[in-house]
Design a protein around this motif. Structure first.
Motif, PDB file in Angstrom:
ATOM      1  N   GLY A 114       0.804  -1.214   0.000  1.00  0.00           N
ATOM      2  CA  GLY A 114       0.000   0.000   0.000  1.00  0.00           C
ATOM      3  C   GLY A 114       0.836   1.262   0.000  1.00  0.00           C
ATOM      4  N   GLN A 115       1.994   1.208   0.645  1.00  0.00           N
ATOM      5  CA  GLN A 115       2.871   2.372   0.704  1.00  0.00           C
ATOM      6  C   GLN A 115       3.655   2.591  -0.584  1.00  0.00           C
ATOM      7  OE1 GLN A 115       5.343   1.611   4.156  1.00  0.00           O
ATOM      8  NE2 GLN A 115       3.543   1.180   5.419  1.00  0.00           N
ATOM      9  N   ARG A 116       3.839   1.528  -1.388  1.00  0.00           N
ATOM     10  CA  ARG A 116       4.732   1.625  -2.548  1.00  0.00           C
ATOM     11  C   ARG A 116       4.053   1.434  -3.896  1.00  0.00           C
ATOM     12  NH1 ARG A 116      10.382  -1.345  -0.738  1.00  0.00           N
ATOM     13  NH2 ARG A 116      10.346  -0.705   1.470  1.00  0.00           N
ATOM     14  N   TYR A 117       2.886   0.814  -3.904  1.00  0.00           N
ATOM     15  CA  TYR A 117       2.277   0.442  -5.177  1.00  0.00           C
ATOM     16  C   TYR A 117       0.858   0.992  -5.312  1.00  0.00           C
ATOM     17  CZ  TYR A 117       6.131  -2.836  -5.732  1.00  0.00           C
ATOM     18  OH  TYR A 117       7.378  -3.391  -5.856  1.00  0.00           O
ATOM     19  N   ASN A 118       0.632   2.202  -4.814  1.00  0.00           N
ATOM     20  CA  ASN A 118      -0.720   2.769  -4.918  1.00  0.00           C
ATOM     21  C   ASN A 118      -0.906   3.428  -6.285  1.00  0.00           C
ATOM     22  OD1 ASN A 118       1.116   4.743  -4.333  1.00  0.00           O
ATOM     23  ND2 ASN A 118      -0.199   5.861  -2.904  1.00  0.00           N
ATOM     24  N   ASN A 119      -0.865   2.584  -7.321  1.00  0.00           N
ATOM     25  CA  ASN A 119      -1.080   3.035  -8.696  1.00  0.00           C
ATOM     26  C   ASN A 119      -1.908   1.995  -9.434  1.00  0.00           C
ATOM     27  OD1 ASN A 119       0.727   0.946  -9.686  1.00  0.00           O
ATOM     28  ND2 ASN A 119       2.401   2.219  -8.938  1.00  0.00           N
ATOM     29  N   GLU A 120      -2.048   2.171 -10.715  1.00  0.00           N
ATOM     30  CA  GLU A 120      -2.923   1.314 -11.502  1.00  0.00           C
ATOM     31  C   GLU A 120      -2.258   0.007 -11.942  1.00  0.00           C
ATOM     32  OE1 GLU A 120      -6.072   1.934 -12.198  1.00  0.00           O
ATOM     33  OE2 GLU A 120      -6.145   3.907 -11.278  1.00  0.00           O
ATOM     34  N   GLN A 121      -0.967  -0.163 -11.676  1.00  0.00           N
ATOM     35  CA  GLN A 121      -0.238  -1.283 -12.266  1.00  0.00           C
ATOM     36  C   GLN A 121      -0.467  -2.606 -11.559  1.00  0.00           C
ATOM     37  OE1 GLN A 121       3.801   0.538 -12.371  1.00  0.00           O
ATOM     38  NE2 GLN A 121       3.662   0.189 -14.563  1.00  0.00           N
ATOM     39  N   VAL A 122      -0.757  -2.589 -10.278  1.00  0.00           N
ATOM     40  CA  VAL A 122      -0.879  -3.830  -9.515  1.00  0.00           C
ATOM     41  C   VAL A 122      -2.345  -4.126  -9.231  1.00  0.00           C
ATOM     42  CG1 VAL A 122      -0.244  -5.035  -7.412  1.00  0.00           C
ATOM     43  CG2 VAL A 122       1.366  -3.441  -8.454  1.00  0.00           C
ATOM     44  N   SER A 123      -2.809  -5.286  -9.696  1.00  0.00           N
ATOM     45  CA  SER A 123      -4.169  -5.744  -9.398  1.00  0.00           C
ATOM     46  C   SER A 123      -4.088  -6.831  -8.334  1.00  0.00           C
ATOM     47  CB  SER A 123      -4.830  -6.304 -10.663  1.00  0.00           C
ATOM     48  OG  SER A 123      -4.968  -5.300 -11.638  1.00  0.00           O
ATOM     49  N   ILE A 124      -4.877  -6.680  -7.286  1.00  0.00           N
ATOM     50  CA  ILE A 124      -4.766  -7.560  -6.133  1.00  0.00           C
ATOM     51  C   ILE A 124      -6.105  -8.221  -5.830  1.00  0.00           C
ATOM     52  CG2 ILE A 124      -4.218  -7.683  -3.669  1.00  0.00           C
ATOM     53  CD1 ILE A 124      -2.457  -5.182  -4.103  1.00  0.00           C
ATOM     54  N   VAL A 125      -6.042  -9.517  -5.568  1.00  0.00           N
ATOM     55  CA  VAL A 125      -7.209 -10.274  -5.109  1.00  0.00           C
ATOM     56  C   VAL A 125      -6.859 -10.861  -3.740  1.00  0.00           C
ATOM     57  CG1 VAL A 125      -8.743 -12.230  -5.518  1.00  0.00           C
ATOM     58  CG2 VAL A 125      -7.934 -10.846  -7.448  1.00  0.00           C
ATOM     59  N   SER A 126      -7.764 -10.695  -2.787  1.00  0.00           N
ATOM     60  CA  SER A 126      -7.527 -11.218  -1.445  1.00  0.00           C
ATOM     61  C   SER A 126      -8.824 -11.735  -0.835  1.00  0.00           C
ATOM     62  CB  SER A 126      -6.926 -10.133  -0.540  1.00  0.00           C
ATOM     63  OG  SER A 126      -6.647 -10.653   0.752  1.00  0.00           O
ATOM     64  N   ASN A 127      -8.680 -12.633   0.124  1.00  0.00           N
ATOM     65  CA  ASN A 127      -9.840 -13.090   0.901  1.00  0.00           C
ATOM     66  C   ASN A 127      -9.738 -12.631   2.343  1.00  0.00           C
ATOM     67  OD1 ASN A 127      -7.712 -14.913   1.578  1.00  0.00           O
ATOM     68  ND2 ASN A 127      -9.218 -16.400   2.310  1.00  0.00           N
ATOM     69  N   ALA A 136      -6.947  -0.505   0.718  1.00  0.00           N
ATOM     70  CA  ALA A 136      -7.869   0.581   0.371  1.00  0.00           C
ATOM     71  C   ALA A 136      -7.505   1.864   1.108  1.00  0.00           C
ATOM     72  CB  ALA A 136      -9.300   0.167   0.700  1.00  0.00           C
ATOM     73  N   SER A 137      -7.110   1.732   2.368  1.00  0.00           N
ATOM     74  CA  SER A 137      -6.735   2.911   3.162  1.00  0.00           C
ATOM     75  C   SER A 137      -5.510   3.610   2.592  1.00  0.00           C
ATOM     76  CB  SER A 137      -6.455   2.505   4.615  1.00  0.00           C
ATOM     77  OG  SER A 137      -7.620   1.966   5.212  1.00  0.00           O
ATOM     78  N   ASN A 138      -4.650   2.849   1.915  1.00  0.00           N
ATOM     79  CA  ASN A 138      -3.460   3.407   1.304  1.00  0.00           C
ATOM     80  C   ASN A 138      -3.673   3.833  -0.150  1.00  0.00           C
ATOM     81  OD1 ASN A 138      -1.070   3.390   3.165  1.00  0.00           O
ATOM     82  ND2 ASN A 138      -1.704   1.258   3.425  1.00  0.00           N
ATOM     83  N   GLY A 139      -4.912   3.746  -0.602  1.00  0.00           N
ATOM     84  CA  GLY A 139      -5.238   4.244  -1.937  1.00  0.00           C
ATOM     85  C   GLY A 139      -4.922   3.319  -3.087  1.00  0.00           C
ATOM     86  N   VAL A 140      -4.726   2.040  -2.810  1.00  0.00           N
ATOM     87  CA  VAL A 140      -4.495   1.088  -3.904  1.00  0.00           C
ATOM     88  C   VAL A 140      -5.812   0.895  -4.655  1.00  0.00           C
ATOM     89  CG1 VAL A 140      -3.753  -1.244  -4.510  1.00  0.00           C
ATOM     90  CG2 VAL A 140      -2.676  -0.044  -2.592  1.00  0.00           C
ATOM     91  N   PRO A 141      -5.852   1.196  -5.962  1.00  0.00           N
ATOM     92  CA  PRO A 141      -7.143   1.246  -6.656  1.00  0.00           C
ATOM     93  C   PRO A 141      -7.704  -0.101  -7.090  1.00  0.00           C
ATOM     94  CG  PRO A 141      -5.388   1.917  -8.130  1.00  0.00           C
ATOM     95  CD  PRO A 141      -4.750   1.710  -6.792  1.00  0.00           C
ATOM     96  N   ASN A 142      -6.836  -1.049  -7.450  1.00  0.00           N
ATOM     97  CA  ASN A 142      -7.316  -2.297  -8.039  1.00  0.00           C
ATOM     98  C   ASN A 142      -7.252  -3.433  -7.020  1.00  0.00           C
ATOM     99  OD1 ASN A 142      -7.757  -1.083 -10.557  1.00  0.00           O
ATOM    100  ND2 ASN A 142      -5.616  -1.376 -11.141  1.00  0.00           N
ATOM    101  N   VAL A 143      -8.197  -3.434  -6.107  1.00  0.00           N
ATOM    102  CA  VAL A 143      -8.249  -4.448  -5.060  1.00  0.00           C
ATOM    103  C   VAL A 143      -9.610  -5.128  -5.104  1.00  0.00           C
ATOM    104  CG1 VAL A 143      -8.105  -4.923  -2.589  1.00  0.00           C
ATOM    105  CG2 VAL A 143      -6.697  -3.107  -3.597  1.00  0.00           C
ATOM    106  N   GLN A 144      -9.601  -6.445  -5.216  1.00  0.00           N
ATOM    107  CA  GLN A 144     -10.856  -7.202  -5.176  1.00  0.00           C
ATOM    108  C   GLN A 144     -10.869  -8.081  -3.934  1.00  0.00           C
ATOM    109  OE1 GLN A 144     -12.268  -9.036  -8.735  1.00  0.00           O
ATOM    110  NE2 GLN A 144     -13.603 -10.461  -7.656  1.00  0.00           N
ATOM    111  N   LEU A 145     -11.875  -7.884  -3.114  1.00  0.00           N
ATOM    112  CA  LEU A 145     -12.102  -8.726  -1.942  1.00  0.00           C
ATOM    113  C   LEU A 145     -13.118  -9.789  -2.312  1.00  0.00           C
ATOM    114  CD1 LEU A 145     -11.820  -9.317   1.131  1.00  0.00           C
ATOM    115  CD2 LEU A 145     -13.691  -7.681   1.483  1.00  0.00           C
ATOM    116  N   LEU A 146     -12.768 -11.041  -2.105  1.00  0.00           N
ATOM    117  CA  LEU A 146     -13.692 -12.123  -2.420  1.00  0.00           C
ATOM    118  C   LEU A 146     -14.925 -12.061  -1.522  1.00  0.00           C
ATOM    119  CD1 LEU A 146     -11.207 -15.127  -2.807  1.00  0.00           C
ATOM    120  CD2 LEU A 146     -12.188 -13.698  -4.614  1.00  0.00           C
ATOM    121  N   GLY A 147     -16.055 -12.438  -2.082  1.00  0.00           N
ATOM    122  CA  GLY A 147     -17.282 -12.495  -1.306  1.00  0.00           C
ATOM    123  C   GLY A 147     -17.489 -13.871  -0.705  1.00  0.00           C
TER     124      GLY A 147
END
Length: 260
Positions: A114-127, A136-147
């Motif tokens: 979050g401190q280093r990659y808050n840009n459009e290049q990294v897409s992250i999926v997490s559970n 999200a708090s660090n402004g990372v735009p492409n984060v998907q949280l599994l439902g």
């Protein structure tokens, strides 16, 4: 060296080697035999080792106990921070997609991302709810949280909904946490639902990087979710025994020992 760090290394050495000797440990850590006996008494009380005459032997039972997220975050915090810093090197340059599963060491990695990659290049999926919130708090735009269903003790999303979503996803790198790592049984954890998500993360990634502090080496939990052959890299701390490094290297697994 602090007592907690020494005991973590003793626990790892005992799990990997099977048996440790008081005199040899005292020489290795440059402390008195009485200090080592106190360490072994603490580890025996915690169920990590079994005291025997002159030393200790590894506890070989399959573990099922889980600790709260807060408790796990306080355990080996220095090692986890160092492991997270070292793991950053495995994020591909440029555009990349990554999986981050639930776990306190992975959470430390997410804070750094979050401190280093808050840009459009990294897409992250997490559970993981804490990881998604950190990113999200660090402004990372492409984060998907599994439902799906949230496990209270780990704050991880599990269940059929999450698994169906994961079936459609692929990543360049999966960063995986684990409760235990052995040569015979690979990666394991306590809960079958979390194991199922971890297993899909491993299967659907081009590269698997395991973040694992040395206290987890040589231990076994109830549910295995990946074989040793599924791992590409293990990032751990200086407590890892050389024999375990050699065994992983023989299986063509890269081992990164992080400096605290």
């Amino acid at each position: 060296m602090y007592a907690e760090e020494r005991r973590r290394q003793i626990a790892s050495l005992t799990a990997v080697e099977g048996r440790v000797n008081v005199t040899e440990l005292a020489e290795r850590f440059d402390v008195t035999a009485e200090t080592i006996r106190r360490d072994l008494a603490v580890l025996d009380k915690e169920g990590v080792v079994h005291r025997v005459h002159g030393g200790a032997v590894a506890s070989r039972s399959f573990q099922t106990a889980e600790f709260t997220l807060d408790t796990r975050q306080r355990s080996a915090s220095g090692a986890k921070a160092a492991i997270a810093r070292a793991a950053l090197d495995f994020i591909p340059h440029g555009s990349a997609s990554i999986f981050l599963d639930a776990g306190t060491t992975i959470n430390a990695l997410a804070d750094l991302i979050g401190q280093r990659y808050n840009n459009e290049q990294v897409s992250i999926v997490s559970n993981s709810l804490p990881i998604a919130l950190s990113l999200a708090s660090n402004g990372v735009p492409n984060v998907q949280l599994l439902g799906g269903t949230v496990r209270a003790i780990t704050q991880a999303v599990v269940g059929d909904t999450a698994l169906r979503t994961m079936a459609l996803m692929r990543a360049d790198v999966a960063f995986i946490g684990t409760n235990a790592l052995t040569l015979d049984h690979g990666l394991s954890t306590a809960d079958p639902q979390e194991a199922a998500i971890k297993s899909v993360f491993v299967t659907n990634a081009n590269k698997v990087v395991v973040l694992c502090d040395s206290s987890k080496l040589g231990n076994d939990y109830l549910v295995s979710f990946a074989a040793i052959g599924d791992i590409d890299v293990v990032v751990t701390d200086a407590g890892i025994p050389q024999s375990f490094i050699d065994a992983l290297s023989e299986r063509e697994i890269d081992v990164v020992v992080a400096d605290e």
